[in-house]
Motif scaffolding. Structure first.
Motif, mmCIF file in Angstrom:
data_model
loop_
_atom_site.group_PDB
_atom_site.id
_atom_site.type_symbol
_atom_site.label_atom_id
_atom_site.label_comp_id
_atom_site.label_asym_id
_atom_site.label_seq_id
_atom_site.Cartn_x
_atom_site.Cartn_y
_atom_site.Cartn_z
ATOM 1 N N GLU A 324 0.837 -1.214 0.000
ATOM 2 C CA GLU A 324 0.000 0.000 0.000
ATOM 3 C C GLU A 324 0.865 1.254 0.000
ATOM 4 O O GLU A 324 0.559 2.238 -0.676
ATOM 5 N N LYS A 325 1.973 1.181 0.764
ATOM 6 C CA LYS A 325 2.881 2.318 0.811
ATOM 7 C C LYS A 325 3.538 2.548 -0.546
ATOM 8 O O LYS A 325 3.660 3.689 -1.014
ATOM 9 N N LYS A 328 1.031 4.013 -2.937
ATOM 10 C CA LYS A 328 0.784 5.423 -2.637
ATOM 11 C C LYS A 328 1.912 6.292 -3.175
ATOM 12 O O LYS A 328 1.664 7.346 -3.760
ATOM 13 N N GLU A 332 1.726 9.249 -6.048
ATOM 14 C CA GLU A 332 2.188 10.612 -5.803
ATOM 15 C C GLU A 332 3.203 11.039 -6.857
ATOM 16 O O GLU A 332 3.213 12.210 -7.276
#
Length: 335
Positions: A324-325, A328, A332
């Motif tokens: 998930e990190k 993300k 970005e």
């Protein structure tokens, strides 16, 4: 040592001895409604009735000392008897060297009795002389290499009087004789931890020693545990010692050798540490840990499958968080 035997044939009950007529025996009091009444022989009841009597009157005499010997022979684990015997030894100024000989004979008959080993320790403290203890414990460990009380006494003597000089040699002989002797491995750790110290050189020497023993028997839990303990003193940890990680990977790739559950568990610990240190790689990451947990749960350590499934779930959560990190961060960057 028991309350019956050939010696009973010549044993004269204390209640029948003229020299004990001045003593009123004290019967055992189990209360009005005892839950369990223990059946004792007539000899046992007689000896302990008179022991309770001298204990009550606090008699300090040679006959009382002899009585404690009779009581010990009937029940070597009775703390009160041993404590009163020590009180008598002090009060009478008894030759403690002869007491050491006596205690040695009790140990040979009852080597796993805590009270007799404690009595021995007190005598050594009083005498400030440990000269007989390494030989005594060595003999006891030859009979039973995993006698906890003998090991405990040996460690106390060595640490108290600084008798480390030949202990590594003693331990090495035990490990050569039985490489799975966990007590001997523990003693090796004791010597390094309390005497040699965990310098970088000693850490690497002990790592190499453990690895050599693991090569000899892959499924030896004692050696794997020792290796794990040694690496607690390595500033690089489990995951940072290249000698250890390369050894594990080589062992894991060797398909001719059945995978040891201790090897796989160790590799899982390596992965866990690498994740916590933020040093994740293809070999030391959550995916690898999940794979290893699955192998243990389904094939190599099925008896503990629930535990390994539980551990696997922990790594799956870590993997999900990392995924998930990463997603993300990717989003970005695209924005």
């Amino acid at each position: 040592m028991s309350d019956s035997g050939d010696s009973d044939v010549s044993f004269v009950l204390y209640k029948e001895r003229p020299e004990w007529r001045d003593v009123v025996p004290v019967r055992e009091d189990d209360g009005p409604n005892p839950v369990v009444v223990i059946a004792h022989s007539e000899k046992f009841e007689d000896v302990y009735d008179y022991f309770r009597a001298i204990l009550k009157s606090n008699e300090k005499s040679e006959r009382a000392l002899q009585l404690t010997k009779e009581a010990v022979e009937l029940n070597p684990a009775n703390y009160t008897v041993w404590q009163y015997r020590r009180d008598l030894l002090k009060a009478l100024g008894t030759d403690l060297r002869s007491e050491l000989d006596y205690v040695e004979s009790v140990i040979r008959h009852s080597p796993k009795n805590y009270q007799v080993w404690h009595h021995r320790r007190v005598l050594v403290e009083w005498l400030k002389d440990p000269s007989l203890e390494l030989e005594l414990t060595g003999d006891a460990l030859l009979q039973d290499p995993k006698n906890y009380h003998a090991w405990q006494h040996r460690q106390w003597v060595i640490k108290t009087f600084g008798l480390y000089d030949h202990e590594m040699e003693f331990v090495e002989n035990l490990i050569v004789e039985d490489v799975r002797n966990n007590s001997a491995w523990n003693q090796r750790y004791f010597v390094v931890n309390n005497h040699l110290g965990w310098s970088d050189l000693n850490v690497q020497k002990e790592v190499c020693y453990a690895l050599e023993k693991i090569k000899f028997i892959k499924n030896n839990e004692s050696a794997w545990n020792y290796l794990r303990g040694v690496l607690l003193h390595d500033k690089r940890g489990l995951s940072g010692n290249a000698v250890v990680t390369n050894f594990c990977e080589e062992l894991y790739r060797n398909k001719s050798v059945s995978h040891s559950p201790y090897l796989l568990a160790f590799m899982i610990d390596i992965c866990d540490e690498a994740i916590k240190k933020g040093e994740i790689s293809s070999l030391h990451g959550p995916e690898r840990a999940i794979e290893l947990c699955h192998a243990l749960a389904t094939k190599y350590d099925k008896i503990r499958c629930k535990y390994w499934n539980y551990v696997s779930e922990k790594f799956k959560k870590v993997k999900k968080e990392l995924d998930e990190k990463a997603e993300k961060e990717k989003t970005e960057l695209e924005d």
